[in-house]
Design an enzyme around this catalytic site. Structure first.
Site, short mmCIF file in Angstrom:
data_model
loop_
_atom_site.label_atom_id
_atom_site.label_comp_id
_atom_site.label_asym_id
_atom_site.label_seq_id
_atom_site.Cartn_x
_atom_site.Cartn_y
_atom_site.Cartn_z
N ASP A 338 29.80 20.35 62.22
CA ASP A 338 29.57 20.92 60.73
C ASP A 338 29.46 19.10 59.80
O ASP A 338 29.85 18.17 60.36
CB ASP A 338 30.87 21.62 60.10
N GLU A 538 30.74 27.78 49.75
CA GLU A 538 32.58 27.51 50.64
C GLU A 538 33.63 27.23 50.16
O GLU A 538 34.42 28.17 49.00
CB GLU A 538 32.20 26.27 51.41
C1 BGC Z 1 28.79 24.18 55.45
C2 BGC Z 1 28.09 24.28 57.09
C3 BGC Z 1 26.77 24.02 56.67
C4 BGC Z 1 26.57 22.55 56.93
C5 BGC Z 1 24.83 22.24 56.30
C6 BGC Z 1 28.75 22.00 56.00
O1 BGC Z 1 29.41 22.03 54.62
O2 BGC Z 1 30.09 24.51 56.33
O3 BGC Z 1 27.92 25.83 57.36
O4 BGC Z 1 25.65 24.51 57.18
O5 BGC Z 1 27.18 22.65 55.22
O6 BGC Z 1 24.24 22.01 54.65
C1 BGC Z 2 25.99 19.56 50.76
C2 BGC Z 2 26.63 20.97 51.22
C3 BGC Z 2 27.98 20.59 52.42
C4 BGC Z 2 29.10 20.32 51.71
C5 BGC Z 2 29.76 19.94 52.69
C6 BGC Z 2 27.41 19.68 50.17
O1 BGC Z 2 27.07 18.35 49.40
O2 BGC Z 2 25.34 19.76 50.21
O3 BGC Z 2 25.05 21.18 52.30
O4 BGC Z 2 27.83 22.19 53.10
O5 BGC Z 2 28.26 19.14 50.88
O6 BGC Z 2 31.51 20.85 52.06
#
Ligand code: BGC
Ligand code: BGC
Length: 856
Positions: A338, A538
């Site tokens: 991730d 998130e």
């Molecule tokens: C998320 C994932 C996601 C990834 C890419 C991460 O922060 O936890 O679910 O697929 O970012 O965007």
């Molecule tokens: C990204 C997400 C990712 C997240 C991580 C963002 O800046 O665009 O895809 O999941 O950071 O926490």
């Protein structure tokens, strides 16, 4: 072992899950209460692969495939091999980088888009796919030229693309209890993704959330592992195709990734990226439920969770990643990390983590860290920190997927099936399917007096801040990462709830009107009040208590006013999870949980209104896939299964055919006020508990509790001025000279490190009047010598005087300048020795600003 670990209770499994941990440790008879010998106490994070299931991987050994992979592997240099195991983000790399470093994959994170434009048209996505593809197969500098694959979060449809039909988020799909529907949605999503030349979606999320306070609860289908399992395989097949069919991963299909392995939804207090303190049996029986059918369906990739199990980060957990997932569970696809999650493994940083790789991570998701990670990983292979066999194993797994997907022969993305066929982002069939999904996802919780279904030939008011708001309907992971900063113009072709009601009443010869605040021109026969959570993704959605944020109470006033006028009220909650809603449930005559329905709001009026002949048009069929809390005291249901006493249990949902009455509920939320704090530090001109406002020069400090106030012997004068609401801001006039700072401060430090990694900003809504001193600085602080401040005069000076605007300072910038963001006690410090006239109304975390500061 902590006592809480020996008696872990979960929301779903009931008494069964109250497994004394000792049983797991091989103690013969835990019930006898014999103290376990200390020497035998096993590490709570010890893994026992033999107790895990062993699903069948649906591919027979394929000598021809293995031969192709081995032949290619032999031709690759070590540099090329290292490139294959790294994925960079399009925001931080260019096609030239692909040509030079031959990375195996790119991604577009939730906040990334072609040219940095989140509203980029589909054709620009496709064009970028072609460019990266061409760069990946370019062998002009030598090399074998392995086509890259592109991964994206197509979470509820191709949700990064403007104009795509968006389906209900998984929480709503859970309520449909309809695996067949899920398969259809997966197929359509794959088609949408293909139009833009993208090969791979980071979906489905097969998490089994046990605490609704988790900000990602809506990404899960259900708290019930059985329901999640019944969807996972079907969804994977819908995306990838059938493993035995010739078009597996090809044609209209894409590569799928189930995530996040493992127990992302089992963390303590529902904290995102937290720690699941549960026995191994619970890990297996609840949280692994979706992976078994996914593997049987041939899922090609599995994303490893940010979170931990009993203190061990999954990204570094060899026992689970290698011994369980790959060996015991026969998963032969590849694991992907991730977003910089490897950097959280002890001893690692974002650009350096052999530990994760050696533990079994096959592809690093290294969005902005790919370059340093590439150098370090290469070095570690050369010096033996990473064994060549391990690298070969990872590359082999990645190449197998690429061969299976046929991308060596597929040609440029735009030339592949559906490439550029953008009408497949939003065909009438897709809209109809999504609208049907909306209908099936709605759960009726109250319908006193049989108010619904309502005759559509009447006059209907649709009101509340969700009435005509497709963004609010769609939630996070929609065009932008957080789903914020959008308006209806960003959703061409979509239907808001208001739009649906308007069409339904018109068709029946009735009428409708819309207002945000409950006002109306003509007294309505029925009022539909639409309200709920604003979009989040998130950790930004983590809650301490299951309520709407304190400032979101306008809908209650509206409902009260309508009731006083004797207008019957239907409440429609838009939310990513069940919430404590007793007040709303009491106020409304009828109440519908609509989750996050997406772009086809017409599905709601389909169910609310009768047919012309007075018969039911569509009945409610949705049933809760998450149990509904009786009060708001946080972790409402996993407080212990013994006490499992939800207001509405799993599977609950009324229909027009059965009883629909709900008696009045207690309105005591039962929560301490300080728990209500949520990423917001200053709002409407006042500090949010437990934060306070302070003016100080280091030795002379004044806490501003009322205005007007004076601090530092008159150096700073504080008054109230208006912004958005009356006296919604505080104005600070700095006269004379000498050190002076305005601070938003608290005794209790907040940990903003996850937010800093996620590109979250400190948002300050402010305005200045007149000249801005050259030495003005903005910063955060965390005790002596641990804060950081950035020059602020140019940014502030560039804003028009006299007008409130939101400035965003990436938390990363404070970090880069030396702040320890894990223990912030001052979320805002504005400091100058000069004269200044400045006001601010809000300080909070977020991702959308009028003006974003750069770190330099
Ligand atoms: C998320 C994932 C996601 C990834 C890419 C991460 O922060 O936890 O679910 O697929 O970012 O965007
Ligand atoms: C990204 C997400 C990712 C997240 C991580 C963002 O800046 O665009 O895809 O999941 O950071 O926490």
């Amino acid at each position: 072992m902590s006592p809480s670990m020996s008696l872990v209770r979960t929301k779903h499994l009931g008494a069964l899950a109250v497994v004394p941990f000792l049983l797991l440790l091989g103690c013969k008879d835990a019930a006898k209460d014999e103290p376990a010998p200390v020497a035998q106490a096993e590490d709570p994070a010890a893994v026992h692969p033999e107790i895990w299931p062993s699903p069948k991987w649906p591919f027979a050994p394929d000598a021809a495939l293995e031969e192709k992979v081995a032949t290619l592997l032999k031709k690759m240099t070590v540099e090329e091999k290292v490139g294959q195991v790294i994925q960079g983000d399009i925001a931080s790399m260019k096609p030239e980088d692909m040509k030079k470093y031959h990375l195996g994959s790119i991604l577009a994170g939730g906040g990334s888009a072609p040219g940095g434009n989140e509203r980029a048209p589909a054709k620009e996505w496709l064009q970028l796919a072609d460019e990266f593809y061409a760069a990946s197969i370019d062998t002009s500098n030598g090399g074998v030229g392995i086509p890259m694959i592109w991964g994206i979060d197509a979470m509820h449809g191709h949700s990064n693309i403007v104009g795509a039909v968006l389906f209900p988020h998984n929480v709503g799909l859970g309520a449909t209890h309809n695996p067949k529907l899920l398969g259809d949605i997966a197929r359509v999503t794959a088609e949408q993704v293909r139009t833009t030349g993208i090969d791979w979606t980071f979906a489905p999320t097969v998490t089994v959330p046990q605490d609704d306070r988790w900000g990602r609860a809506y990404e899960g289908y259900s708290e019930d592992p059985g329901l999640v399992a019944s969807y996972a395989g079907v969804f994977v097949k819908g995306l990838q195709g059938d493993p035995s069919a010739p078009d597996f991963l090809r044609g209209h299909h894409v590569i799928s990734s189930t995530k996040h392995f493992l127990a992302d939804g089992g963390t303590e207090n529902g904290r995102d990226q937290g720690d699941a303190k549960i026995p191994e049996t619970e890990l297996r029986d609840i949280h692994n439920a979706g992976y078994v059918p996914a593997i049987e369906a041939g899922v090609q990739t599995i994303m490893i969770s940010f979170s931990s199990w009993n203190g061990v980060k999954h990204s570094g957990n060899k026992g689970l990643m290698t011994d369980v997932l790959k060996k015991r569970m026969n998963f032969e696809g590849f694991t992907v990390g991730d977003w910089n999650a490897h950097g959280q493994v002890p001893g690692c940083t974002n650009d350096n983590c052999p530990q994760a790789f050696n533990a079994g991570l096959d592809m690093f998701m290294a969005p902005d860290s790919w370059r340093g990670l590439y150098d370090n990983t290469l070095k570690q292979v050369k010096d033996g920190t990473i064994a060549m066999e391990r690298l070969d194993e990872a590359v082999t797994r990645i190449l197998r997927v690429k061969f299976r997907a046929g991308i060596f022969e597929a040609g440029p993305p735009s030339k592949r099936p559906l490439g550029g066929d953008f009408k497949m982002l939003n065909s009438p069939e897709q809209r109809a399917l999504a609208r049907d999904a909306v209908r099936q996802s709605l759960v009726l919780l109250k319908n006193n007096g049989g108010l619904l279904p309502f005759a559509a030939n009447k006059h209907v008011l649709v009101t509340g801040d969700g009435a005509d708001n497709v963004s609010k309907q769609s939630g996070g992971w929609t065009i932008t990462w957080q789903g914020t900063g959008l308006n209806n113009a960003d959703f061409p072709g979509a239907t808001s709830i208001w739009g649906g009601v308007q069409a339904a009443t018109k068709a029946a010869g009735g009428s409708a009107e819309m207002s945000k605040d409950g006002s109306f021109k003509k007294k309505p026969d029925l009022a539909i009040v639409v309200f709920g959570e604003n979009p989040y993704a998130e950790f930004q959605g983590d809650l301490k208590v299951l309520t709407l944020p304190g400032s979101m109470t306008q809908h209650l006033d509206i409902m009260k006013k309508l009731q006083a006028e004797k207008i019957p009220v239907v409440a429609i909650l838009l939310s990513g999870r069940p919430l404590w809603q007793n007040r709303e449930l009491n106020l409304a005559n009828a109440y519908v949980a609509a989750w996050l329905p997406g772009t086809e709001g017409g599905g709601i009026s389909d169910v609310l209104f009768k047919k012309k002949d007075g018969s039911v048009n569509h009945d409610f069929t949705g049933k809760l896939s998450y149990s509904w809390p009786r009060n708001a005291t946080g972790a409402p249901l996993n407080v212990g299964q013994k006490d499992y006493d939800p207001l509405f249990p799993l599977g609950f949902g009324l229909t027009y055919a059965g009883p629909q009455e709900l008696a009045p509920l207690s309105e005591d939320p039962g929560i301490p006020a300080e728990l209500m704090n949520t990423g917001s530090y200053f709002d409407k001109g006042t500090p949010v508990q437990p934060w306070s406002l302070r003016v100080s020069n280091g030795s002379d400090t004044t806490r501003v509790t009322t205005v007007p106030a004076e601090a530092i012997g008159g150096r700073v004068k504080v008054t109230a001025i208006d912004d958005e609401v009356q006296e919604g801001a505080r104005r600070f006039v700095f006269a004379g000279d000498g050190k002076a700072a305005v601070q938003v401060t608290s005794e209790n430090a907040v940990d903003l490190s996850r937010e800093a990694n996620g590109d979250v900003m400190m948002l300050v809504r402010l305005r200045h009047d007149g000249a801005v001193p050259k030495d003005l600085k903005i910063g955060v602080a965390c005790g002596p010598g641990c804060g950081a401040s950035l020059p602020f005069s140019d940014t502030l000076g560039a804003l028009p005087a006299g007008k409130f605007q939101t400035v965003g300072i990436p938390l990363k910038c404070f970090q880069k300048n030396g702040a320890d963001v894990s223990k912030v006690t001052e979320t805002l410090v504005l400091e100058t020795e000069g004269k200044l006239d400045l006001a601010f109304s809000q300080v909070k975390l977020g991702t959308v600003a009028d003006k974003t500061m750069s770190c330099n």
